[in-house]
Scaffold this motif. Structure first.
Motif, PDB file in Angstrom:
ATOM      1  N   UNK A  95       0.889  -1.264   0.150  1.00 22.82           N
ATOM      2  CA  UNK A  95      -0.043   0.002  -0.094  1.00 22.82           C
ATOM      3  C   UNK A  95       0.867   1.389   0.005  1.00 22.82           C
ATOM      4  N   UNK A  96       2.115   1.047  -0.684  1.00 23.95           N
ATOM      5  CA  UNK A  96       3.055   2.292  -0.745  1.00 23.95           C
ATOM      6  C   UNK A  96       3.239   2.949   0.375  1.00 23.95           C
ATOM      7  N   UNK A 126       4.126   7.436   7.486  1.00 24.83           N
ATOM      8  CA  UNK A 126       5.174   7.067   6.450  1.00 24.83           C
ATOM      9  C   UNK A 126       6.339   8.184   7.166  1.00 24.83           C
ATOM     10  N   UNK A 127       7.510   7.489   6.986  1.00 29.03           N
ATOM     11  CA  UNK A 127       8.844   8.163   7.285  1.00 29.03           C
ATOM     12  C   UNK A 127       9.614   8.063   6.026  1.00 29.03           C
ATOM     13  N   UNK A 146      -1.146  10.229   5.506  1.00 30.26           N
ATOM     14  CA  UNK A 146      -1.942  10.868   4.149  1.00 30.26           C
ATOM     15  C   UNK A 146      -2.804  11.810   4.443  1.00 30.26           C
ATOM     16  N   UNK A 147      -2.708  12.714   3.294  1.00 37.47           N
ATOM     17  CA  UNK A 147      -3.512  14.090   3.352  1.00 37.47           C
ATOM     18  C   UNK A 147      -3.226  15.234   4.700  1.00 37.47           C
ATOM     19  N   UNK A 148      -1.906  15.093   4.972  1.00 39.13           N
ATOM     20  CA  UNK A 148      -1.425  15.901   6.185  1.00 39.13           C
ATOM     21  C   UNK A 148      -0.186  16.406   5.578  1.00 39.13           C
ATOM     22  N   UNK A 149       0.458  17.694   5.989  1.00 37.73           N
ATOM     23  CA  UNK A 149       1.530  18.148   5.656  1.00 37.73           C
ATOM     24  C   UNK A 149       3.017  17.354   6.016  1.00 37.73           C
TER      25      UNK A 149
END
Length: 390
Positions: A95-96, A126-127, A146-149
């Motif tokens: 899932x990337x 994710x990092x 996801x969908x955050x800065x």
């Protein structure tokens, strides 16, 4: 096509972009004709597995990189193949989720053991793009959901274990903009990063801040208009010995996508960035340089030049050849001291003054036509042209 567009639409705002594309086409033709003396080799081992593999960094005997390689989940596999038919991604098995990986193995062997870096991360985080302080006990990396800065986080090693990641200060992070791709200079004094924060010159700019011994940060400073363009500047690397900055941008004349550029300076004043040419760069994205020697002639990069979708890790080695000789007096045949020898090609000029031995030596990284000018008071100047036979 670009020239036709310009002639028909001379006042269109896109004329500037069209001119850049024309210049890039001419630049690419020149680079392919006279390639740089650079050896580029893809790592043929488990580093380049499925998904994207990028942002390599060597720390002692440890090799770190970022990967979105498969994470086992249930569900029907949805396989994407390369043009050659090789499986590149299984979207159901992968899932990337980007994470940091490490290995201690010899990267020249094909079968190595790779494991995920032992960071305590919340679910769905994710990092990517790790950078370490010189002692290896503090790590900085890009952190996002996801969908955050994007933000920059850090963790500290104690008793051979990493602490829970925490965000760096408001000097860098904000909910209103992205901060990413940290790089700690080899002397541990500065943290460089890429951000679309306000006060820049374009989209993502390169910034830096002082990194104090206690881990606190100074105020972020923009690297200025000599480095930053109205487009994206990414993934900085700075060599404190050579004072050279390597970074990637799509805002200048290049081969396509993100290209590597190099500038020399002290974080405040810079020379005009120079495209590192082919084959250091390709027609696709080339990013994330890290050196493995003191002067930055050997290292690793990330590129999707051989992939249909994803970044892969390559080893690079810059090579050079010397143009040298001994200047002599035409009558006495003795070495001529105090003469100015100028080496020039399409890219730059270099000057040297001969010593008592009359010797001169210039180093270059491509076999392009060159001109040598020899001059000394009370002597006739001599110009020698050397064409490269293709």
């Amino acid at each position: 096509a670009f020239e036709t567009f310009i002639s028909k639409n001379p006042n269109d705002p896109l004329v500037k972009n069209a001119n850049k594309e024309i210049a890039s086409c001419k630049f690419a033709l020149e680079e392919m004709r006279f390639p740089r003396m650079v050896e580029v080799r893809k790592l043929a081992n488990n580093v380049n597995g499925l998904g994207s593999n990028y942002a390599p960094v060597k720390l002692g005997n440890d090799f770190y990189f970022t990967s979105s390689r498969p994470v086992s989940i249930t569900g029907k596999k949805d396989v994407v193949k390369t043009d050659a038919g090789d499986v590149q991604i299984s979207t159901k098995a992968n899932p990337f989720i980007n994470n940091l990986y490490t290995t201690k193995s010899d990267l020249k062997v094909s079968d190595i053991t790779v494991k995920m870096m032992d960071l305590n991360l919340p679910k769905s985080i994710e990092v990517a793009a790790a950078s370490f302080t010189p002692d290896g006990n503090r790590v900085y990396f890009t952190y996002w959901r996801e969908r955050e800065k994007y933000a920059i986080y850090t963790a500290t090693k104690m008793d051979n274990k990493w602490s829970d990641p925490v965000p760096v200060g408001l000097e860098i992070n904000s909910k209103d903009f992205n901060s990413s791709q940290p790089y700690v200079t080899t002397d541990g004094k500065f943290l460089l990063f890429s951000s679309d924060r306000s006060g820049g010159y374009g989209k993502f700019d390169l910034w830096y801040c002082a990194l104090r011994e206690d881990g606190t940060l100074g105020q972020a400073v923009n690297m200025g208009p000599t480095i930053n363009t109205e487009d994206d500047e990414r993934a900085p690397y700075y060599n404190t010995i050579t004072r050279k900055l390597l970074f990637s941008t799509d805002g200048r004349v290049g081969l396509g996508g993100l290209d590597f550029f190099e500038a020399e300076g002290d974080l405040i004043t810079w020379t005009v960035p120079k495209n590192l040419g082919y084959p250091f760069n390709s027609s696709k994205d080339d990013i994330y340089f890290t050196a493995i020697d003191d002067h930055g002639t050997k290292g690793y990069i990330s590129s999707d030049r051989e992939s249909s979708c994803c970044l892969e890790v390559f080893e690079v080695k810059k090579e050079f050849f010397n143009i040298s000789g001994i200047l002599t007096d035409c009558k006495t045949k003795l070495p001529l001291a105090g003469a100015i020898v100028t080496f020039s090609n399409i890219e730059n000029n270099q000057k040297q003054t001969t010593g008592t031995d009359g010797k001169y030596t210039f180093r270059t990284d491509s076999k392009r036509p060159v001109k040598l000018l020899f001059a000394k008071d009370n002597y006739f100047s001599i110009t020698k042209n050397y064409a490269y036979e293709e």
